[in-house]
Design a protein around this motif. Structure first.
Motif, mmCIF file in Angstrom:
data_model
loop_
_atom_site.group_PDB
_atom_site.id
_atom_site.type_symbol
_atom_site.label_atom_id
_atom_site.label_comp_id
_atom_site.label_asym_id
_atom_site.label_seq_id
_atom_site.Cartn_x
_atom_site.Cartn_y
_atom_site.Cartn_z
ATOM 1 N N THR A 35 7.698 2.112 13.029
ATOM 2 C CA THR A 35 7.994 1.641 11.676
ATOM 3 C C THR A 35 7.472 0.230 11.454
ATOM 4 O O THR A 35 7.092 -0.136 10.335
ATOM 5 C CB THR A 35 9.510 1.679 11.424
ATOM 6 O OG1 THR A 35 9.990 2.995 11.671
ATOM 7 C CG2 THR A 35 9.840 1.266 9.997
ATOM 8 N N THR A 209 -5.127 -3.179 -1.777
ATOM 9 C CA THR A 209 -4.585 -1.982 -1.124
ATOM 10 C C THR A 209 -3.712 -2.358 0.056
ATOM 11 O O THR A 209 -2.665 -1.750 0.302
ATOM 12 C CB THR A 209 -5.728 -1.070 -0.664
ATOM 13 O OG1 THR A 209 -6.570 -0.747 -1.776
ATOM 14 C CG2 THR A 209 -5.191 0.215 -0.059
ATOM 15 N N TYR A 212 -0.345 -3.398 -1.195
ATOM 16 C CA TYR A 212 0.437 -2.234 -1.625
ATOM 17 C C TYR A 212 0.998 -1.480 -0.419
ATOM 18 O O TYR A 212 2.190 -1.105 -0.418
ATOM 19 C CB TYR A 212 -0.432 -1.306 -2.465
ATOM 20 C CG TYR A 212 0.227 0.015 -2.776
ATOM 21 C CD1 TYR A 212 1.223 0.112 -3.749
ATOM 22 C CD2 TYR A 212 -0.131 1.172 -2.072
ATOM 23 C CE1 TYR A 212 1.853 1.318 -4.014
ATOM 24 C CE2 TYR A 212 0.486 2.373 -2.336
ATOM 25 C CZ TYR A 212 1.485 2.457 -3.308
ATOM 26 O OH TYR A 212 2.094 3.652 -3.552
ATOM 27 N N LEU A 213 0.172 -1.274 0.598
ATOM 28 C CA LEU A 213 0.637 -0.550 1.782
ATOM 29 C C LEU A 213 1.738 -1.326 2.489
ATOM 30 O O LEU A 213 2.704 -0.735 2.988
ATOM 31 C CB LEU A 213 -0.536 -0.308 2.734
ATOM 32 C CG LEU A 213 -1.624 0.647 2.241
ATOM 33 C CD1 LEU A 213 -2.802 0.673 3.200
ATOM 34 C CD2 LEU A 213 -1.066 2.059 2.050
ATOM 35 N N SER A 215 3.890 -3.363 1.060
ATOM 36 C CA SER A 215 5.109 -3.303 0.240
ATOM 37 C C SER A 215 5.801 -1.954 0.337
ATOM 38 O O SER A 215 7.007 -1.857 0.084
ATOM 39 C CB SER A 215 4.769 -3.612 -1.217
ATOM 40 O OG SER A 215 3.929 -2.590 -1.768
ATOM 41 N N THR A 216 5.056 -0.909 0.692
ATOM 42 C CA THR A 216 5.641 0.429 0.843
ATOM 43 C C THR A 216 5.919 0.779 2.310
ATOM 44 O O THR A 216 6.224 1.935 2.621
ATOM 45 C CB THR A 216 4.708 1.489 0.236
ATOM 46 O OG1 THR A 216 3.422 1.415 0.864
ATOM 47 C CG2 THR A 216 4.555 1.271 -1.263
ATOM 48 N N PHE A 217 5.762 -0.212 3.199
ATOM 49 C CA PHE A 217 6.027 -0.042 4.629
ATOM 50 C C PHE A 217 5.171 1.044 5.277
ATOM 51 O O PHE A 217 5.611 1.717 6.206
ATOM 52 C CB PHE A 217 7.521 0.252 4.873
ATOM 53 C CG PHE A 217 8.420 -0.909 4.546
ATOM 54 C CD1 PHE A 217 8.647 -1.916 5.460
ATOM 55 C CD2 PHE A 217 9.019 -0.988 3.291
ATOM 56 C CE1 PHE A 217 9.457 -2.990 5.134
ATOM 57 C CE2 PHE A 217 9.834 -2.062 2.970
ATOM 58 C CZ PHE A 217 10.053 -3.068 3.892
ATOM 59 N N ASP A 218 3.956 1.184 4.771
ATOM 60 C CA ASP A 218 3.000 2.102 5.403
ATOM 61 C C ASP A 218 2.224 1.307 6.461
ATOM 62 O O ASP A 218 1.093 0.877 6.251
ATOM 63 C CB ASP A 218 2.047 2.677 4.350
ATOM 64 C CG ASP A 218 1.171 3.782 4.909
ATOM 65 O OD1 ASP A 218 1.120 3.949 6.149
ATOM 66 O OD2 ASP A 218 0.512 4.477 4.113
#
Length: 251
Positions: A35, A209, A212-213, A215-218
């Motif tokens: 994670t 990008t 964004y990734l 902020s979404t924990f990707d």
């Protein structure tokens, strides 16, 4: 020589496989939380699913365009300014305190101001990248030209060579190694400035990008894009080294 090259590549491939294998094993056993650290198999899956998409190539092209423009503009301006400083040292002495003040200013912290002035498009990214490249290439240009042997310059003048001939035949070739050291570093800083500004705010680009990734924990996506950016940086340095060797093939 070819056998040594293959052995060197095989050693690096073995080392990379070993590191990735250990990381995958540690993530599978939860010694490293995927994670927060990602997982090599997840990074590979992200690249497989997204590297061929139009969005990925559009973002990559957007970032590379901003890096290229900022590097070229910053380098040309720095080279021209360096020529003025070398030719007229009094101008450099006058401008030095102002340039030092601008150089120590954290330009990435000024990115929101550049975004306000130039908008969310390429303009703000080019402005930040150009500001980072300029001072690095300027310092290398001045140092390289002043590091050329003055005995050679004096000899050319004694033999009646014109100022232009002395510059293009003696000063510039002698300064190329130092100038290219600055250009290599300036290109990397242009990439850092562009991506950093894209992370803050942008219409598109790898940095946008990446933000964004994150902020979404990707995390797998973040690691994948960081890998792409690292490979871009290595490729840029390799290209600059190749260009330098081509220019100095006579040495």
């Amino acid at each position: 020589m070819k056998a040594d090259r293959l052995q060197w590549l095989a050693l690096h491939a073995l080392f990379i496989c070993l590191v990735l294998g250990l990381a995958e094993w540690a993530a599978a056993r939860r010694w490293l939380d995927p994670t927060f650290f990602g997982q090599p198999s997840g990074v590979a899956a992200y690249l497989w699913n997204h590297a061929g998409t139009a969005r990925f190539w559009s973002d990559l092209g957007w970032t590379l365009a901003a890096v290229g423009c900022s590097f070229v503009l910053g380098s040309v301006a720095a080279f021209a300014t360096g020529l003025v400083f070398v030719r007229w040292p009094a101008v450099e002495r006058f401008a030095e305190p102002y340039f030092n003040a601008l150089n120590v200013m954290p330009r990435i912290a000024l990115a929101p101001l550049f975004i306000l002035w130039f908008g969310l498009g390429l303009g703000s990214k080019i402005a930040v990248g150009c500001s980072l490249t300029f001072f690095i290439v300027l310092s290398a240009t001045v140092a390289g030209m002043r590091g050329v042997s003055q005995d050679h310059v004096t000899l050319c003048r004694t033999l009646g060579a014109s100022a232009a001939t002395t510059f293009f035949e003696v000063t510039l070739p002698g300064a190329v190694p130092v100038i290219f050291s600055g250009l290599r570093l300036g290109l990397i800083y242009a990439l850092l400035g562009v991506v950093g500004t894209e992370i803050i705010a942008s219409e598109k680009g790898l940095g946008q990008t990446l933000a964004y990734l994150g902020s979404t924990f990707d995390i797998n996506g973040v690691m994948a894009l960081l890998l792409v950016l690292a490979l871009l940086g290595v490729g840029m340095v390799r290209f600059m080294s190749w260009a330098e060797r081509r220019l100095l093939h006579w040495q």
